[in-house]
Enzyme design. Structure first.
Site, PDB file in Angstrom:
ATOM      1  NE  ARG A   1     -12.482  -4.302  -4.827  1.00  0.00           N
ATOM      2  CZ  ARG A   1     -11.414  -4.474  -4.435  1.00  0.00           C
ATOM      3  NH1 ARG A   1     -10.593  -3.367  -4.063  1.00  0.00           N
ATOM      4  NH2 ARG A   1     -10.623  -5.627  -4.393  1.00  0.00           N
ATOM      5  N   GLY A   2     -17.168   0.756  -2.404  1.00  0.00           N
ATOM      6  CA  GLY A   2     -17.961   1.960  -2.293  1.00  0.00           C
ATOM      7  C   GLY A   2     -19.483   1.799  -2.752  1.00  0.00           C
ATOM      8  CG  PHE A   3     -22.201  -1.112  -5.649  1.00  0.00           C
ATOM      9  CD1 PHE A   3     -22.542  -0.464  -6.865  1.00  0.00           C
ATOM     10  CD2 PHE A   3     -23.117  -2.178  -5.274  1.00  0.00           C
ATOM     11  CE1 PHE A   3     -23.856  -0.851  -7.509  1.00  0.00           C
ATOM     12  CE2 PHE A   3     -24.199  -2.537  -5.741  1.00  0.00           C
ATOM     13  CZ  PHE A   3     -24.775  -1.647  -6.860  1.00  0.00           C
TER      14      PHE A   3
ATOM     15  CG  HIS B   1      -0.708  -8.682   0.071  1.00  0.00           C
ATOM     16  ND1 HIS B   1      -0.362  -7.467   0.081  1.00  0.00           N
ATOM     17  CD2 HIS B   1      -2.089  -8.740  -0.265  1.00  0.00           C
ATOM     18  CE1 HIS B   1      -1.381  -6.698   0.073  1.00  0.00           C
ATOM     19  NE2 HIS B   1      -2.256  -7.455  -0.175  1.00  0.00           N
TER      20      HIS B   1
ATOM     21  CE1 TYR C   1      -2.929  -2.880   0.324  1.00  0.00           C
ATOM     22  CE2 TYR C   1      -3.289  -2.704   2.597  1.00  0.00           C
ATOM     23  CZ  TYR C   1      -3.636  -3.447   1.530  1.00  0.00           C
ATOM     24  OH  TYR C   1      -4.351  -4.549   1.717  1.00  0.00           O
TER      25      TYR C   1
ATOM     26  CB  SER D   1     -13.557  -5.007  -0.619  1.00  0.00           C
ATOM     27  OG  SER D   1     -12.176  -4.565  -1.151  1.00  0.00           O
ATOM     28  N   PRO D   2     -15.580  -4.924   2.528  1.00  0.00           N
ATOM     29  CG  PRO D   2     -15.787  -4.336   4.646  1.00  0.00           C
ATOM     30  CD  PRO D   2     -14.745  -4.266   3.593  1.00  0.00           C
TER      31      PRO D   2
END
Length: 336
Positions: free
Chosen positions: A209-211, A126, A55, A205-206
């Protein structure tokens, strides 16, 4: 805040994925804003913080290490190796998967330095480097445990079969994979394997990813560096179809008395008590909203209507591009 367990650690039921503060979704926020988010999380009772060497090519670990150092003894600090930035002959830093023991050792030492700590509580592989037997990579991580440099071993984006191979070498404490209403791949086999082996499942990403926050802008306006540009679900044609799911989803959130983001997180918390979601955000207000999901109670009737509404059959597009799918080891549904 609710508490859950990861190995011998007791942590907040909702952790913080720190990636967004340095990486992935376009231009990252300023270091000052990242610091505000991290400190607000500490004040709010978050005790699980998740970062990685990849990251920001180390920048996220540097930020997290600097800001959280005064609170280190009260937190569970998690990072990842085996996928990191490598400087080429042209001087350009590029991501590279390398699961060789010597590469993992180098990643770990770099992470310890950036995080300003002598030990990382949970250290993930990872990505499984498919050129290296997973037993060799996990064997290296086991050496790090014995040396006192990490306390527990995790795996990211792997199949149930790979989990079992790794667990036979050294106990795996956590498995981290994308999991949300619109990404159900862990339900194929990984969740069952984790339950059988006593491994905590960490859901990244629960909120899709913003959706599932009902907050994704026009996909055509994504920044050139936004990783969602390469994800099939955000392709304009697929996304137009996926948007049709949101009106019904908003109505279910209203019925539950919560926001869309809180509904997504509450669904995960209701699934099983060995699942810990780690939403990420660059906003203090969104952080507070996410943490409020712990107070949301969903009725069995609402859950029975929610799950058929958004799932692998109703969502258009794969979660990853063909290239990215080749880099992970997760099971896929027929037709994916």
């Amino acid at each position: 805040m609710q508490q859950r367990t990861i190995g011998t650690f007791t942590v907040s039921a909702i952790g913080l994925g720190c990636m967004n503060l340095s990486h992935a979704y376009g231009t990252p926020p300023s270091a000052e804003q990242g610091e505000r988010v991290l400190l607000e999380a500490v004040q709010a009772g978050v005790t699980l913080f998740d970062t990685a060497a990849l990251y920001g090519f180390g920048g996220n670990e540097t930020l997290v290490g600097r800001v959280l150092k005064p609170h280190r003894n009260n937190l569970m600090l998690c990072s990842k190796g085996g996928l990191a930035g490598v400087t080429g002959d042209d001087g350009v830093v590029r991501r590279a998967i390398d699961g060789r023991p010597e590469a993992l050792r180098r990643n770990l030492e770099d992470s310890l330095r950036r995080l300003q700590t002598d030990v990382i509580d949970l250290y993930y592989l990872h990505r499984w480097d498919k050129k290296v037997p997973v037993e060799d990579s996990v064997g290296a991580l086991a050496d790090f445990v014995r040396a006192g440099k990490i306390r527990a071993i995790g795996l990211s984006e792997v199949s149930a079969a790979t989990i079992r191979k790794a667990h036979a070498v050294h106990p795996v404490t956590a498995v981290q994979t994308e999991y949300s209403l619109w990404t159900r791949n862990p339900e194929i086999a990984v969740l069952d394997a984790c339950k059988e082996l006593g491994i905590t499942f960490v859901a990244f990403s629960p909120v899709a990813r913003g959706f599932l926050c009902d907050a994704v802008p026009d996909v055509a306006a994504f920044d050139a560096k936004d990783i969602r540009k390469s994800m099939p679900r955000f392709d304009p044609a697929n996304y137009a179809e996926n948007l049709k799911l949101l009106p019904g989803y908003r109505e279910l959130a209203r019925e539950a008395g919560c926001t869309p983001a809180q509904l997504a997180l509450a669904w995960l918390l209701h699934k099983r008590d060995d699942i810990v979601p780690i939403p990420g955000t660059t906003s203090v207000s969104h952080l507070r909203e996410n943490l409020g999901a712990g107070d949301v109670r969903l009725s069995p009737d609402l859950l029975q209507r929610l799950e058929p509404h958004i799932n692998q059959r109703t969502v258009h597009g794969n979660r990853y591009s063909l290239q990215s799918r080749g880099e992970v080891d997760t099971e896929e549904f027929p037709g994916d």
